[in-house]
Structures are given as C-alpha cells and as structure tokens.
Design an enzyme around this catalytic site. Structure first.
Site, PDB file in Angstrom:
ATOM      1  N   ARG A  68       0.847  -1.183   0.000  1.00  0.00           N
ATOM      2  CA  ARG A  68       0.000   0.000   0.000  1.00  0.00           C
ATOM      3  C   ARG A  68       0.888   1.241   0.000  1.00  0.00           C
ATOM      4  O   ARG A  68       1.714   1.411   0.898  1.00  0.00           O
ATOM      5  CB  ARG A  68      -0.898  -0.003   1.253  1.00  0.00           C
ATOM      6  CG  ARG A  68      -1.684   1.260   1.420  1.00  0.00           C
ATOM      7  CD  ARG A  68      -2.593   1.250   2.654  1.00  0.00           C
ATOM      8  NE  ARG A  68      -3.210   2.565   2.757  1.00  0.00           N
ATOM      9  CZ  ARG A  68      -3.150   3.354   3.832  1.00  0.00           C
ATOM     10  NH1 ARG A  68      -2.560   2.945   4.941  1.00  0.00           N
ATOM     11  NH2 ARG A  68      -3.703   4.551   3.822  1.00  0.00           N
TER      12      ARG A  68
ATOM     13  N   HIS B 251      -2.869  10.990   1.044  1.00  0.00           N
ATOM     14  CA  HIS B 251      -2.281  10.741   2.362  1.00  0.00           C
ATOM     15  C   HIS B 251      -1.634  12.051   2.835  1.00  0.00           C
ATOM     16  O   HIS B 251      -0.431  12.137   3.040  1.00  0.00           O
ATOM     17  CB  HIS B 251      -1.275   9.588   2.288  1.00  0.00           C
ATOM     18  CG  HIS B 251      -1.024   8.896   3.601  1.00  0.00           C
ATOM     19  ND1 HIS B 251      -1.176   7.539   3.786  1.00  0.00           N
ATOM     20  CD2 HIS B 251      -0.625   9.384   4.801  1.00  0.00           C
ATOM     21  CE1 HIS B 251      -0.867   7.220   5.030  1.00  0.00           C
ATOM     22  NE2 HIS B 251      -0.526   8.323   5.674  1.00  0.00           N
TER      23      HIS B 251
ATOM     24  N   GLU C  95      -7.362   8.529   6.623  1.00  0.00           N
ATOM     25  CA  GLU C  95      -7.585   9.136   7.938  1.00  0.00           C
ATOM     26  C   GLU C  95      -8.102  10.570   7.888  1.00  0.00           C
ATOM     27  O   GLU C  95      -7.393  11.513   8.274  1.00  0.00           O
ATOM     28  CB  GLU C  95      -6.299   9.083   8.770  1.00  0.00           C
ATOM     29  CG  GLU C  95      -5.758   7.672   8.966  1.00  0.00           C
ATOM     30  CD  GLU C  95      -4.621   7.610   9.963  1.00  0.00           C
ATOM     31  OE1 GLU C  95      -4.092   8.660  10.341  1.00  0.00           O
ATOM     32  OE2 GLU C  95      -4.268   6.492  10.389  1.00  0.00           O
TER      33      GLU C  95
ATOM     34  N   TYR D  55      -4.027   1.609  16.152  1.00  0.00           N
ATOM     35  CA  TYR D  55      -2.760   1.542  16.881  1.00  0.00           C
ATOM     36  C   TYR D  55      -2.898   1.338  18.388  1.00  0.00           C
ATOM     37  O   TYR D  55      -2.116   0.641  18.988  1.00  0.00           O
ATOM     38  CB  TYR D  55      -1.949   2.824  16.638  1.00  0.00           C
ATOM     39  CG  TYR D  55      -1.388   2.917  15.232  1.00  0.00           C
ATOM     40  CD1 TYR D  55      -0.170   2.340  14.914  1.00  0.00           C
ATOM     41  CD2 TYR D  55      -2.090   3.566  14.221  1.00  0.00           C
ATOM     42  CE1 TYR D  55       0.352   2.397  13.632  1.00  0.00           C
ATOM     43  CE2 TYR D  55      -1.577   3.633  12.927  1.00  0.00           C
ATOM     44  CZ  TYR D  55      -0.355   3.044  12.638  1.00  0.00           C
ATOM     45  OH  TYR D  55       0.149   3.100  11.364  1.00  0.00           O
TER      46      TYR D  55
END
Ligand code: GAL
Length: 459
Positions: free
Chosen positions: A75, A119, A165, A296
């Site tokens: 990715r 990103h 995100e 996480y």
C-alpha cells in the site's frame, strides 16, 4: 496454531511524503507538508521530507525488500502534486511515469498495488487558492485528480483508497494545528471533515460510473480509530466510551454506512457540523467497497461531567468539550516510542464493534504497527518489542475472524523507517531500518518474523 483464512492478504504500507523525497524533482509542485516543515518548531529537529528515504530514486531496491519479505500487497500513496503540480490544471507526465514504473515493477514481482489517493500532502496551491479542505472547490479538484489516476493506473490497480484518515486531517490539521496546514479551531475540523467525505464520495462516484465495470477494481476509504474502553462500569462511562467512538470513527463511517452523522454529534456540535443535501447523501451512502481501518492504540473514556481536560496530547480542547469525554491510560500498560499504549485486546474489541455497528462489512486493516527505539548494532537490528506487538495484535485479529468478523487483509505500518510527520525521523515504525545519513536499509528482526508469518499464513 494461528491460521488465517485462505486468501488473506498480507501487505505493508507507506505514504508518498513520508518516503519519496525528491520534493521538487521532475516537475513536482510543493505540498502543504513541504511548506509546513519550513515553519520553525513544527517538526522535531527541523526535519523535512525533502529527501526522506529517497524512495523516488530507490524503487528497485525497495521493491526487492518487499519481494524478500514475501509481501502479497503493498500500500502506497500518490503525491497529488507530482501528478498535478498546482493541484489542478496541467498534468506532469514525469509524475505519471514514476507511478507507472512503480506499479509495473510491483506487478512484475507479483505484489498487488493498493493505492491511496490522498495521504495528507495537499498541493500547496490549493491551500492558497482554494482554502485547502475548508474550500468547497477542493472537493472537485480532488475528484478530477482521482479521475486522472483511475484513467492512467486503473488498468493495473484493483484496490483504491480515496482518503487516508480524514479524522487526522480534520483534527490535527484544522483543530489542534499540529499537522499541516497547522490551523487551530473548534469549528473548522467539522467543515474540513465534511469536505473530505464529499471528496471521497465524488471520486467513488466517478470510479463506479466510468471505470469500475471495465477495470474491475474496488474502492474505499481508510479511517483511523483507537479503541475507547469505559473507565468504569457506570452507565455514564459506558455512554462516554460509545460517544468517543462515534466522534472518532462514527464521524466518517456513519455517513457512509448509515447515511447520517451520528445523532450525538448532530446534537452536541450543533451548527458547526455541516449537513449534506439529499443529492450529496446519495453519493456518500454506501460509497466504500470495504472498511479500511488504521488502528494503533486504546484509551479509557470517562464521562467528563462538563469538566473536560485541557487541550493536550489527548485531544483538542474544543473537540473534547464537544464529546464531554475524558481520556486516560492505565499506567501499567506498556507503551511504544510514540507513547501509545500497547493494548492488543482493544484491537479485537474495535473490530467487533465495527462488525456489529456497520453490519458485517469486509474489514481491511490498512495500518497497524509500533514505533520503538531501534538501533543498528553490528549490521543488525533486533526489535523483539515490535515482534511482540505484531504477534499480540495479530492474535486478536485471528480471534475475531474465528468468530465470523470478515477481516480480509492486514498491512503492517511501515515497510521502512520514514518521516513520521511532526516527530520527524526520530520515531521508527519500519520493518526495515533506514540509516538517514547513508539511506542504507537493513531488515529488522521483525521483518524476518513477518516473512515467516506470511509464508505460513499464520504462526
Ligand atoms: C497513521 C498515518 C501514517 C503513520 C502512522 C504512524 O496515522 O496514516 O502516515 O504516520 O499513523 O503514526
């Protein structure tokens, strides 16, 4: 013996700004991260992504690392400003060429490309000219950029991720100001988040209308979420933990899976939370072919009783006030170098929560991993803590797949040490150690451990 389902996808992940370097090479335009890093005090030790891991010039070498690990999938993200130096307008062919090479070389090695379109490295021109994610125009610019990517790469790329995100972009970029573009506000995150959702939905619409039937790929969004465990058994704390999850993941996943922002956000945020028109909602609803998740860590959540904690590492004061939640950790939990607690059971609880709330979607873990203070000693890097992190989190993943949660893929963050945003090069998440003076890569013991896991589809 832990054996993942047949066909389980094992990969590793990176992102453009964190590894590529070549920030101004071959026609690339500047991004908001190129600019943000120049502001004194924003990034640890004044680090920048100007050179990063110089992945731009080390493609072959890096693909060889993936091959040696036996990765099935990789990715990565495309730097929007490499394709469109001004975010819109003229296409930079050298940028297209770079990603063509990357994709072709991956496929030659039997590694499936999973491509993230955004990103965080927004072309700087869009920040100046269109107010970045506060501007409605950025939504259309993103859709246009996505269209270009589908057109050029979609014959070979079968897995697309629109936005990485949105929560981080909105909260850390427009709420706390610790990530680019560095704005501090208690209302802008909701507007930025709204535009990110619309941008995602428009890109998906274009993909489905123009490309999906011939290119036969799939497209989704990746959201991040920590687990929130109620601090006590009281109904108030239980409700607080649920509310915290709704403000974190529900914010972006509810509109897509349920067609509306969470009720609690609508009530608490009031008119700072924009609303969708019926036509927009139609695009947003059901706009993800899989549930991308970056996970996480875990924290306890307690009802704040109106006495929210001050802005801190635990969250922006404004947002914390909106949620009326106080967060804390158990001091006995071990932590990574990011000071993120290592709580494997939080991972299975979160996967189970997603499974139930969103009606059993196919879940793809697009990021999971830990930063540790790795050291190169006599040509080797021993990182037993990272192995333990992966092992214990994967055990929890396995447990839930046994109970029927549809988890189909796992991407370790990250392939190699890289530019860890505001932490610069100080924090190392990689399976490969990078010496940032020589740029030499060395596999850590965790890379070897994961190679075996991939080979055996378990451990
Ligand atoms: C995620 C992000 C990655 C990486 C990771 C570790 O939020 O998508 O780019 O930095 O966290 O902090």
């Amino acid at each position: 013996m832990i054996q993942f389902p047949k066909g389980f996808v094992w990969g590793s992940a990176t992102s453009s700004y964190q590894i590529e370097g070549a920030w101004n090479k071959d026609g690339k335009g500047p991004s908001i991260w190129d600019a943000f890093c120049q502001i004194p005090g924003k990034v640890h030790a004044g680090d920048t992504g100007n050179l990063a891991c110089d992945h731009y010039h080390k493609l072959e070498e890096d693909i060889a690392l993936m091959k040696a690990m036996g990765l099935k999938a990789y990715r990565f993200s495309i730097a929007w400003a490499r394709i469109l130096p001004k975010g819109k307008g003229e296409i930079n062919l050298a940028g297209i060429q770079f990603y063509q090479n990357l994709i072709d070389q991956l496929l030659t090695q039997g590694i499936e490309p999973w491509v993230t379109l955004y990103h965080w490295d927004l072309p700087l021109a869009l920040q100046f000219e269109d107010d970045g994610w506060l501007g409605e125009a950025t939504v259309d610019h993103f859709a246009h950029y996505a269209d270009i990517c589908f057109e050029h790469f979609g014959d070979r790329v079968k897995n697309w991720i629109t936005i990485n995100e949105a929560w981080v972009v909105a909260m850390l970029g427009y709420g706390q100001g610790v990530f680019a573009p560095g704005r501090i506000s208690n209302s802008e995150p909701y507007l930025a988040g709204h535009h990110l959702l619309k941008a995602h939905a428009k890109a998906v619409h274009i993909y489905r209308k123009k490309y999906q039937s011939t290119q036969k790929g799939r497209i989704g969004i990746t959201n991040n979420c920590d687990w929130r465990e109620p601090l006590t058994d009281t109904p108030k704390d239980k409700a607080a933990a649920e509310r915290a999850l709704e403000f974190f993941l529900g914010w972006f996943a509810d509109p897509i899976y349920k067609g509306a922002y969470p009720e609690t956000m609508i009530e608490r945020v009031g008119d700072r939370l924009p609303s969708f028109t019926p036509a927009e909602l139609e695009l947003v609803k059901d706009s993800s072919d899989f549930f991308g998740l970056n996970h996480y860590t875990t924290m306890y959540a307690a009802d704040a009783d109106g006495k929210t904690m001050a802005a801190s590492v635990y969250g922006n004061g404004g947002l914390s006030e909106d949620q009326n939640v106080n967060l804390s950790v158990d001091p006995n939990w071990e932590q990574t170098a990011m000071q993120w607690s290592i709580v494997p059971w939080g991972c299975s609880k979160l996967l189970t929560w997603i499974d139930a709330r969103y009606d059993r979607p196919e879940i793809v873990i697009t990021e999971n991993g830990g930063a540790f203070n790795d050291q190169l000693v006599a040509g080797k890097v021993e990182d037993p803590q990272r192995i333990k992190y992966y092992q214990t989190y994967l055990e929890e993943c396995y447990k839930v797949t046994k109970k029927g949660v549809n988890l189909s893929a796992y991407f370790a963050w990250s392939l190699m040490d890289n530019f860890e945003w505001a932490s610069g090069y100080e924090k190392r998440f990689g399976l490969h150690y990078v010496d940032f003076d020589t740029l030499e890569r060395t596999p850590k013991s965790s890379a070897k451990w994961l190679t075996n896991v991939i080979k055996n589809n378990g451990f």
